[in-house]
Design a protein around this motif. Sequence first.
Motif, PDB file in Angstrom:
ATOM      1  N   UNK A   1       0.831  -1.198   0.000  1.00  0.00           N
ATOM      2  CA  UNK A   1       0.000   0.000   0.000  1.00  0.00           C
ATOM      3  C   UNK A   1       0.870   1.254   0.000  1.00  0.00           C
ATOM      4  N   UNK A   2       0.337   2.313  -0.615  1.00  0.00           N
ATOM      5  CA  UNK A   2       1.062   3.581  -0.637  1.00  0.00           C
ATOM      6  C   UNK A   2       0.356   4.573   0.275  1.00  0.00           C
ATOM      7  N   UNK A   3       0.530   5.849   0.017  1.00  0.00           N
ATOM      8  CA  UNK A   3       0.013   6.861   0.927  1.00  0.00           C
ATOM      9  C   UNK A   3      -1.513   6.804   1.036  1.00  0.00           C
ATOM     10  N   UNK A   4      -1.996   7.023   2.243  1.00  0.00           N
ATOM     11  CA  UNK A   4      -3.430   7.075   2.463  1.00  0.00           C
ATOM     12  C   UNK A   4      -3.986   8.393   1.943  1.00  0.00           C
ATOM     13  N   UNK A   5      -5.178   8.341   1.368  1.00  0.00           N
ATOM     14  CA  UNK A   5      -5.723   9.541   0.744  1.00  0.00           C
ATOM     15  C   UNK A   5      -6.310  10.518   1.765  1.00  0.00           C
ATOM     16  N   UNK A   6      -6.957  10.019   2.816  1.00  0.00           N
ATOM     17  CA  UNK A   6      -7.451  10.908   3.857  1.00  0.00           C
ATOM     18  C   UNK A   6      -7.796  10.105   5.100  1.00  0.00           C
ATOM     19  N   UNK A   7      -8.099  10.814   6.166  1.00  0.00           N
ATOM     20  CA  UNK A   7      -8.459  10.197   7.433  1.00  0.00           C
ATOM     21  C   UNK A   7      -9.841  10.697   7.846  1.00  0.00           C
ATOM     22  N   UNK A   8     -10.673   9.801   8.330  1.00  0.00           N
ATOM     23  CA  UNK A   8     -11.999  10.188   8.813  1.00  0.00           C
ATOM     24  C   UNK A   8     -11.856  10.713  10.234  1.00  0.00           C
ATOM     25  N   UNK A   9     -12.186  11.984  10.399  1.00  0.00           N
ATOM     26  CA  UNK A   9     -12.139  12.610  11.719  1.00  0.00           C
ATOM     27  C   UNK A   9     -13.533  12.616  12.329  1.00  0.00           C
ATOM     28  N   UNK A  54      -7.180   2.955  -6.065  1.00  0.00           N
ATOM     29  CA  UNK A  54      -5.894   2.939  -6.761  1.00  0.00           C
ATOM     30  C   UNK A  54      -4.732   2.618  -5.825  1.00  0.00           C
ATOM     31  N   UNK A  55      -4.950   2.776  -4.532  1.00  0.00           N
ATOM     32  CA  UNK A  55      -3.884   2.545  -3.559  1.00  0.00           C
ATOM     33  C   UNK A  55      -3.828   1.106  -3.065  1.00  0.00           C
ATOM     34  N   UNK A  56      -4.729   0.272  -3.539  1.00  0.00           N
ATOM     35  CA  UNK A  56      -4.736  -1.120  -3.107  1.00  0.00           C
ATOM     36  C   UNK A  56      -3.608  -1.893  -3.777  1.00  0.00           C
ATOM     37  N   UNK A  57      -3.097  -2.853  -3.050  1.00  0.00           N
ATOM     38  CA  UNK A  57      -1.989  -3.682  -3.512  1.00  0.00           C
ATOM     39  C   UNK A  57      -2.512  -5.057  -3.909  1.00  0.00           C
ATOM     40  N   UNK A  58      -1.828  -5.707  -4.831  1.00  0.00           N
ATOM     41  CA  UNK A  58      -2.287  -7.018  -5.309  1.00  0.00           C
ATOM     42  C   UNK A  58      -2.321  -8.069  -4.206  1.00  0.00           C
ATOM     43  N   UNK A  95      -8.526 -18.232   7.165  1.00  0.00           N
ATOM     44  CA  UNK A  95      -7.092 -18.226   7.389  1.00  0.00           C
ATOM     45  C   UNK A  95      -6.386 -17.038   6.759  1.00  0.00           C
ATOM     46  N   UNK A  96      -7.154 -16.015   6.385  1.00  0.00           N
ATOM     47  CA  UNK A  96      -6.585 -14.815   5.760  1.00  0.00           C
ATOM     48  C   UNK A  96      -6.834 -13.603   6.649  1.00  0.00           C
ATOM     49  N   UNK A  97      -5.785 -12.846   6.919  1.00  0.00           N
ATOM     50  CA  UNK A  97      -5.914 -11.630   7.711  1.00  0.00           C
ATOM     51  C   UNK A  97      -6.305 -10.464   6.808  1.00  0.00           C
ATOM     52  N   UNK A  98      -7.297  -9.715   7.237  1.00  0.00           N
ATOM     53  CA  UNK A  98      -7.726  -8.545   6.476  1.00  0.00           C
ATOM     54  C   UNK A  98      -6.648  -7.469   6.498  1.00  0.00           C
ATOM     55  N   UNK A  99      -6.491  -6.782   5.375  1.00  0.00           N
ATOM     56  CA  UNK A  99      -5.597  -5.622   5.313  1.00  0.00           C
ATOM     57  C   UNK A  99      -6.379  -4.327   5.112  1.00  0.00           C
ATOM     58  N   UNK A 100      -7.671  -4.441   4.800  1.00  0.00           N
ATOM     59  CA  UNK A 100      -8.532  -3.265   4.644  1.00  0.00           C
ATOM     60  C   UNK A 100      -9.983  -3.709   4.757  1.00  0.00           C
ATOM     61  N   UNK A 101     -10.849  -2.737   5.056  1.00  0.00           N
ATOM     62  CA  UNK A 101     -12.283  -2.978   5.197  1.00  0.00           C
ATOM     63  C   UNK A 101     -13.015  -2.189   4.122  1.00  0.00           C
ATOM     64  N   UNK A 102     -14.114  -2.749   3.630  1.00  0.00           N
ATOM     65  CA  UNK A 102     -14.952  -2.055   2.654  1.00  0.00           C
ATOM     66  C   UNK A 102     -16.409  -2.240   3.052  1.00  0.00           C
ATOM     67  N   UNK A 103     -17.247  -1.280   2.689  1.00  0.00           N
ATOM     68  CA  UNK A 103     -18.658  -1.321   3.078  1.00  0.00           C
ATOM     69  C   UNK A 103     -19.472  -2.185   2.131  1.00  0.00           C
ATOM     70  N   UNK A 104     -20.506  -2.808   2.689  1.00  0.00           N
ATOM     71  CA  UNK A 104     -21.450  -3.530   1.831  1.00  0.00           C
ATOM     72  C   UNK A 104     -22.305  -2.557   1.031  1.00  0.00           C
ATOM     73  N   UNK A 201     -12.144  -5.725  -6.114  1.00  0.00           N
ATOM     74  CA  UNK A 201     -12.720  -4.453  -5.677  1.00  0.00           C
ATOM     75  C   UNK A 201     -12.715  -3.439  -6.816  1.00  0.00           C
ATOM     76  N   UNK A 202     -11.608  -3.348  -7.505  1.00  0.00           N
ATOM     77  CA  UNK A 202     -11.465  -2.337  -8.556  1.00  0.00           C
ATOM     78  C   UNK A 202     -12.391  -2.575  -9.739  1.00  0.00           C
ATOM     79  N   UNK A 203     -12.830  -3.809  -9.943  1.00  0.00           N
ATOM     80  CA  UNK A 203     -13.654  -4.124 -11.112  1.00  0.00           C
ATOM     81  C   UNK A 203     -15.121  -4.376 -10.786  1.00  0.00           C
ATOM     82  N   UNK A 204     -15.461  -4.555  -9.505  1.00  0.00           N
ATOM     83  CA  UNK A 204     -16.859  -4.873  -9.182  1.00  0.00           C
ATOM     84  C   UNK A 204     -17.501  -3.896  -8.200  1.00  0.00           C
TER      85      UNK A 204
END
Length: 361
Positions: A1-9, A54-58, A95-104, A201-204
């Motif tokens: 992952x690269x730089x985060x785009x923003x933070x939710x305050x 765009x910041x997601x990693x393969x 058996x997979x650790x999450x690296x990010x969360x997305x909303x339904x 995620x990027x395609x669906x």
Amino acid sequence: MVDYMWHISEDDLESIAIGAGILGTGGGGNPYIGMLRARQMIRENGPVKVLSHDELDENDNIVCVGGIGAPTVGIEKVRDKQSYYALKAIEDFTGKKATAIISNEIGGSNSLEPIIPASLAGLPIVDADGMGRAYPEVQMKTYFVYGVPSYPMAVCDEKGNTALITEALDAKWVERMARAVTIQMGGVACYALAPMTAHQVQTTAVLDSLSLVKRLGDAVRNARTTHEDPIEALLDVHPGKVLFQGKIVDLDRQTTAGFARGQVVIEGTDQFESDKLTIEFQNENLIARLNSEIICIVPDLICIVDSERGEPITTELLRYGFRVTVLGFPGPDLWKTPEGLATAGPSAFGYDVEYSDLELT
């Protein structure tokens, strides 16, 4: 992952709640309650990072979380940390650790639900979701329409109960089983799906939806501060139109089979005087008829807001006498393909009508 785009305050939460309440088309859970829960997490653990697609990693594992149940129950039986429990359960099972969360879904409190597990697990949230609005049933996600498996799924309640759906014939069967479990859990639960890849995620997913609801909420709040029209401010941010304005004169709402179902009748005022608008809903607003003519139908968005403040009004909070403005917004393009319409178009809700695009002129 690269730089985060923003933070939710903490300040961002009010804008997100307003915008998500609008795009929620009446459903998705009460956004004010979602805001309070998210605010508590941010106060305890700090701002939550948000990633662009765009910041997601393969190598990323992106877990979708959300709430399930009837909004009429959700305002009394408030969710706790069920989505975090569901996240841990799906991690353990796969058996997979999450690296990010997305909303339904980006509508209602479900737009804010990812903040709970993200905050507790120290994970970022992806600026995207699986609907671009809110829909009442689990299978109605762009993820599933375009090939992401709908199982395994973990469903959790606030008591510590966990149900795992490990196999199903299709996403509709996942909905049936998850709904039955949710009813036994008291009508409200949260779930997590198996991790998705960055490519999935990027395609669906419906992209950039979290930042969109924030902009919508910002527009409403700024209009209030400057004493401008919040309805015009909303339409400046997101292309749409005023479908109707008036006063609620009749409301039929029942909680059945895990959904809030019914219809609301609005009597016109100003340029809509002598007209009536009828909106039918199943958690979310599905179809709007001006007198007897259909003027908006799923997957396009039918959004009811307070005429003076631009505040979204969810189906469980509709009341006789409210003065409201009904807005229409085009649905995301991913829902307008043959596959999308088959899953969440008019026929999916039993309407024997052909979908036609909302006319903005």
